[in-house]
Design an enzyme around this catalytic site. Structure first.
Site, PDB file in Angstrom:
ATOM      1  N   GLU A  94       0.830  -1.207   0.000  1.00  0.00           N
ATOM      2  CA  GLU A  94       0.000   0.000   0.000  1.00  0.00           C
ATOM      3  C   GLU A  94       0.861   1.253   0.000  1.00  0.00           C
ATOM      4  OE1 GLU A  94      -4.224   1.207   0.827  1.00  0.00           O
ATOM      5  OE2 GLU A  94      -2.922   0.625  -0.796  1.00  0.00           O
ATOM      6  N   THR A 104      -4.197   8.798  -4.784  1.00  0.00           N
ATOM      7  CA  THR A 104      -4.095   8.960  -3.332  1.00  0.00           C
ATOM      8  C   THR A 104      -3.030   9.986  -2.974  1.00  0.00           C
ATOM      9  OG1 THR A 104      -4.780   6.659  -3.020  1.00  0.00           O
ATOM     10  CG2 THR A 104      -3.700   7.743  -1.158  1.00  0.00           C
TER      11      THR A 104
END
Length: 308
Positions: A128, A181
Site C-alpha cells: 500500500e 491517493t
C-alpha cells in the site's frame, strides 16, 4: 495445495471521521487473483487484466507485498501471481489494497498459514505504501480481516475488528475519473484546529459506540468529517449535491470513500439503500461523467478463496 484462486474485496476507508484508522469491507465488489507455487524461488507477476499496471515486482503493490511476506517466511519455493483487476485504480475503494492483501493472503495459504490474518495486514501495508507514499492500514485491514476495522495504533500495529450491525448497507457511487491517493494527500493541512480535533475525536468514539451497540442513529450522527472532507471535496465534481441527495433520501451519513473520487453512503436496510442509490445516481447525471453505483452489505469475511 500448489495453486489458489482468491477474491480480493473493495473497501471504504476513513468513514468520514476516521482518517487512516477506520474502514469497512464490501461484498461483491473486488478483484480476483491466482497464485501458484513454483520450484524457482522469487516472485513473478505473469499476467494482469483489467488495468495497465507494471509487471515489475518492485513497481507493483502486489509484488511489494509478496516480497515482504516471502522475506519473513523464507520458503524453499517461489510464486507466480495473476491479477484480474475489477476495481479501477484511483477509484477510492481500495484498488491497491485489494492487490496487496490478495497477494499476502494467497501466499500465506499456500505456505500452510504460518501467519495470522492480523499479521498479514502488516505485510500488505508495505504494498500500500508504494501506491500512496506511506504505510496505512485503513483499506488493507478491512480487506484482510473483513467487517469494520479500527487501527488503534501503528507502532506497533494494533488493529481491532468490529462486527457490522446486520441491517447496515453501503452505497458507493464511483465516477469514472481518477484521483490519485498521493494527490489527495497533497491537499491536506499538516495542522488542525483544536476545536476541530475535539469534534473529530468525539465522532470517532460515537461511531465505534454506535457499531457495538447497533445504534443506527448514533452511527449517523457520528459520520461527520470537519478536517479532511472540507479540503478534499473540491477534487470531486458535484460532491455536495450527491451527499445532500443521499441524506435527503434517508442515508445515515455520506462522505468521500478513501481518497475519492467515490462517494459513499451508509443506510439502514436494503430498501433504504436502494432509494439512496437512486437519489445519488440522479444527482450525478447532470455532470456528464460516467459512473457506477454499487449497493453492498458489509463483508464480514474479507479476502477469501474462490472454490468454483
Amino acid at each position: 495445495m500448489n495453486e489458489i484462486k482468491i477474491f480480493c474485496p473493495a473497501t471504504i476507508a476513513n468513514l468520514n471521521c476516521g482518517f487512516d484508522v477506520l474502514g469497512l469491507c464490501l461484498e461483491g465488489i473486488g478483484d480476483e487473483m491466482i497464485i501458484r507455487k513454483t520450484r524457482e524461488k522469487g516472485i513473478r507477476i505473469t499476467k494482469i487484466t483489467g488495468a495497465d499496471l507494471p509487471l515489475e515486482i518492485e513497481k507493483n503493490v502486489a509484488g511489494v507485498a509478496a516480497l515482504a511476506i516471502v522475506a519473513a517466511a523464507n520458503p524453499d519455493c517461489g510464486f507466480e501471481i495473476e491479477i484480474h483487476k475489477k476495481i479501477k485504480a484511483g477509484s477510492g475503494i481500495g484498488s491497491s489494497s485489494a492487490s496487496a492483501a490478495g497477494a499476502v493472503f494467497g501466499i500465506n495459504e499456500l505456505l500452510g498459514k504460518p501467519f495470522s490474518r492480523h499479521e498479514l495486514v502488516d505485510f500488505a501495508m508495505k504494498g500500500e505504501a508504494l501506491a500512496s507514499g506511506c504505510e496505512h492500514a485503513d483499506n488493507v485491514a478491512p480487506c484482510v480481516l473483513g467487517g469494520f476495522t479500527l487501527v488503534r495504533g501503528y507502532n506497533p500495529l494494533d488493529v481491532i475488528k468490529i462486527e457490522s450491525p446486520s441491517e447496515l448497507y453501503a452505497v458507493v457511487l464511483h465516477p469514472q475519473i481518477e484521483v490519485k491517493t498521493s494527490d489527495s494527500r497533497a491537499v491536506l493541512s499538516p495542522t488542525v484546529l483544536l476545536k476541530d480535533a475535539i469534534t473529530q475525536w468525539g465522532n470517532v468514539g460515537g461511531l465505534i459506540a454506535g457499531l457495538y451497540t447497533k445504534d443506527y442513529e448514533l452511527i449517523g450522527r457520528s459520520l461527520q468529517d470537519v478536517i479532511i472532507e472540507p479540503l478534499r471535496k473540491q477534487l470531486i465534481p458535484n460532491f455536495e449535491n450527491v451527499k445532500n441527495a443521499a441524506l435527503q433520501y434517508g442515508a445515515l451519513g455520506s462522505g468521500i470513500s478513501g481518497a475519492g473520487p467515490s462517494i459513499f453512503a451508509l443506510c439502514k436496510g436494503q430498501e433504504s439503500a436502494e432509494k439512496v442509490a437512486y437519489a445519488m445516481s440522479d444527482s450525478y447525471l447532470n455532470t456528464g461523467i460516467a459512473f457506477d453505483i454499487h449497493i453492498s452489505k458489509v463483508n464480514d469475511e474479507g479476502v477469501k478463496i474462490i472454490t468454483n
